[in-house]
Design a protein around this motif. Structure first.
Motif, mmCIF file in Angstrom:
data_model
loop_
_atom_site.group_PDB
_atom_site.id
_atom_site.type_symbol
_atom_site.label_atom_id
_atom_site.label_comp_id
_atom_site.label_asym_id
_atom_site.label_seq_id
_atom_site.Cartn_x
_atom_site.Cartn_y
_atom_site.Cartn_z
ATOM 1 N N LYS A 46 0.846 -1.206 0.000
ATOM 2 C CA LYS A 46 0.000 0.000 0.000
ATOM 3 C C LYS A 46 0.875 1.247 0.000
ATOM 4 N N ARG A 47 1.893 1.248 0.841
ATOM 5 C CA ARG A 47 2.793 2.399 0.968
ATOM 6 C C ARG A 47 3.516 2.675 -0.358
ATOM 7 N N GLU A 48 3.906 1.619 -1.081
ATOM 8 C CA GLU A 48 4.656 1.766 -2.330
ATOM 9 C C GLU A 48 3.752 1.937 -3.549
ATOM 10 N N GLY A 49 2.434 1.879 -3.362
ATOM 11 C CA GLY A 49 1.510 2.055 -4.481
ATOM 12 C C GLY A 49 1.530 0.901 -5.465
ATOM 13 N N PHE A 50 1.717 -0.313 -4.968
ATOM 14 C CA PHE A 50 1.844 -1.486 -5.832
ATOM 15 C C PHE A 50 0.618 -1.670 -6.733
ATOM 16 N N THR A 51 -0.577 -1.603 -6.153
ATOM 17 C CA THR A 51 -1.800 -1.809 -6.930
ATOM 18 C C THR A 51 -1.938 -0.744 -8.002
ATOM 19 N N GLN A 52 -1.630 0.503 -7.667
ATOM 20 C CA GLN A 52 -1.690 1.598 -8.637
ATOM 21 C C GLN A 52 -0.722 1.352 -9.797
ATOM 22 N N LYS A 53 0.499 0.891 -9.483
ATOM 23 C CA LYS A 53 1.484 0.598 -10.535
ATOM 24 C C LYS A 53 0.973 -0.494 -11.471
ATOM 25 N N MET A 54 0.340 -1.528 -10.895
ATOM 26 C CA MET A 54 -0.209 -2.612 -11.711
ATOM 27 C C MET A 54 -1.332 -2.098 -12.609
ATOM 28 N N MET A 55 -2.176 -1.226 -12.075
ATOM 29 C CA MET A 55 -3.283 -0.677 -12.865
ATOM 30 C C MET A 55 -2.768 0.202 -14.000
ATOM 31 N N GLU A 56 -1.700 0.962 -13.745
ATOM 32 C CA GLU A 56 -1.122 1.822 -14.781
ATOM 33 C C GLU A 56 -0.548 1.001 -15.931
ATOM 34 N N GLN A 57 -0.113 -0.212 -15.641
ATOM 35 C CA GLN A 57 0.493 -1.076 -16.655
ATOM 36 C C GLN A 57 -0.508 -2.052 -17.263
ATOM 37 N N LYS A 58 -1.756 -1.947 -16.857
ATOM 38 C CA LYS A 58 -2.778 -2.931 -17.211
ATOM 39 C C LYS A 58 -2.869 -3.221 -18.713
ATOM 40 N N ASN A 59 -2.839 -2.208 -19.539
ATOM 41 C CA ASN A 59 -3.026 -2.407 -20.979
ATOM 42 C C ASN A 59 -1.735 -2.313 -21.779
ATOM 43 N N GLU A 60 -0.610 -2.391 -21.094
ATOM 44 C CA GLU A 60 0.666 -2.315 -21.795
ATOM 45 C C GLU A 60 1.031 -3.662 -22.409
ATOM 46 N N GLY A 61 1.888 -3.614 -23.378
ATOM 47 C CA GLY A 61 2.405 -4.819 -23.999
ATOM 48 C C GLY A 61 3.917 -4.751 -24.061
ATOM 49 N N CYS A 62 4.494 -5.691 -24.777
ATOM 50 C CA CYS A 62 5.945 -5.756 -24.883
ATOM 51 C C CYS A 62 6.352 -5.877 -26.344
ATOM 52 N N GLN A 63 7.522 -5.404 -26.643
ATOM 53 C CA GLN A 63 8.152 -5.699 -27.921
ATOM 54 C C GLN A 63 9.520 -6.248 -27.573
ATOM 55 N N VAL A 64 9.717 -7.516 -27.876
ATOM 56 C CA VAL A 64 10.951 -8.191 -27.510
ATOM 57 C C VAL A 64 11.770 -8.423 -28.778
ATOM 58 N N TYR A 65 13.033 -8.087 -28.721
ATOM 59 C CA TYR A 65 13.921 -8.365 -29.836
ATOM 60 C C TYR A 65 15.323 -8.577 -29.298
ATOM 61 N N GLY A 66 16.128 -9.259 -30.053
ATOM 62 C CA GLY A 66 17.504 -9.474 -29.640
ATOM 63 C C GLY A 66 18.029 -10.803 -30.104
ATOM 64 N N PHE A 67 19.122 -11.213 -29.508
ATOM 65 C CA PHE A 67 19.790 -12.453 -29.855
ATOM 66 C C PHE A 67 19.990 -13.256 -28.585
ATOM 67 N N LEU A 68 19.919 -14.547 -28.710
ATOM 68 C CA LEU A 68 20.114 -15.441 -27.583
ATOM 69 C C LEU A 68 21.172 -16.459 -27.992
ATOM 70 N N GLU A 69 22.272 -16.477 -27.276
ATOM 71 C CA GLU A 69 23.349 -17.411 -27.585
ATOM 72 C C GLU A 69 23.265 -18.600 -26.636
ATOM 73 N N VAL A 70 23.184 -19.791 -27.195
ATOM 74 C CA VAL A 70 23.019 -20.997 -26.379
ATOM 75 C C VAL A 70 23.983 -22.080 -26.849
ATOM 76 N N ASN A 71 24.161 -23.087 -26.018
ATOM 77 C CA ASN A 71 24.956 -24.245 -26.399
ATOM 78 C C ASN A 71 24.159 -25.136 -27.343
ATOM 79 N N LYS A 72 24.836 -25.961 -28.100
ATOM 80 C CA LYS A 72 24.162 -26.875 -29.024
ATOM 81 C C LYS A 72 23.696 -28.117 -28.277
#
Length: 143
Positions: A46-72
């Motif tokens: 409550k003190r940190e405004g957690f619920t408010q932060k979640m509500m502000e991000q409610k309709n947001e999305g992500c755009q992910v791009y990059g490279f991932l290096e892995v073992n074979k």
């Protein structure tokens, strides 16, 4: 007060006795395997405004791009909201704080490839566009 020791609401452990932030409480719950359902009942959140932060991000999305290096070697990778952790040797994501009914797993994969690009290669997931039906639970039918 830097010397304060706030409650973990019953989720205290030997190595986590004080929960001075909302994240501390969430971590204590995670370690216990408890669901973190109502941040409005946790004073730190409550003190940190957690619920408010979640509500502000409610309709947001992500755009992910990059490279991932892995073992074979055989393996997998995935994208998911929430904090990931191991529980009983299983990889899990904490989605409780997002409100499970509000997560929209609609996604568009513009391009996904493995290895170097060469002429004629087909990347079968390129252009994949999936619209999640209303009320769909995360993780069901999206692999």
């Amino acid at each position: 007060d830097p010397n304060r020791c706030e409650s973990c609401y019953g989720a205290e452990t030997d190595d986590l006795k004080c929960c001075n932030t909302c994240d501390d409480v969430r971590e204590a719950y995670r370690r216990r395997g408890w669901a973190f359902k109502n941040a409005d009942t946790i004073e730190q959140c409550k003190r940190e405004g957690f619920t408010q932060k979640m509500m502000e991000q409610k309709n947001e999305g992500c755009q992910v791009y990059g490279f991932l290096e892995v073992n074979k070697v055989a393996g997998n990778f995935h994208f998911a909201p929430g904090k990931s952790f191991q529980q009983s040797h299983v990889h899990v994501h904490d989605l409780q704080s997002f409100g499970l009914d509000n997560i929209n797993m609609t996604h568009l994969i513009k391009h996904l490839s493995f290895g170097k690009d060469y002429p004629g290669i087909v990347n079968p997931l390129d252009g994949t566009d999936v619209t999640a039906p209303q009320g769909n639970k995360p993780g069901l039918g999206f692999h």
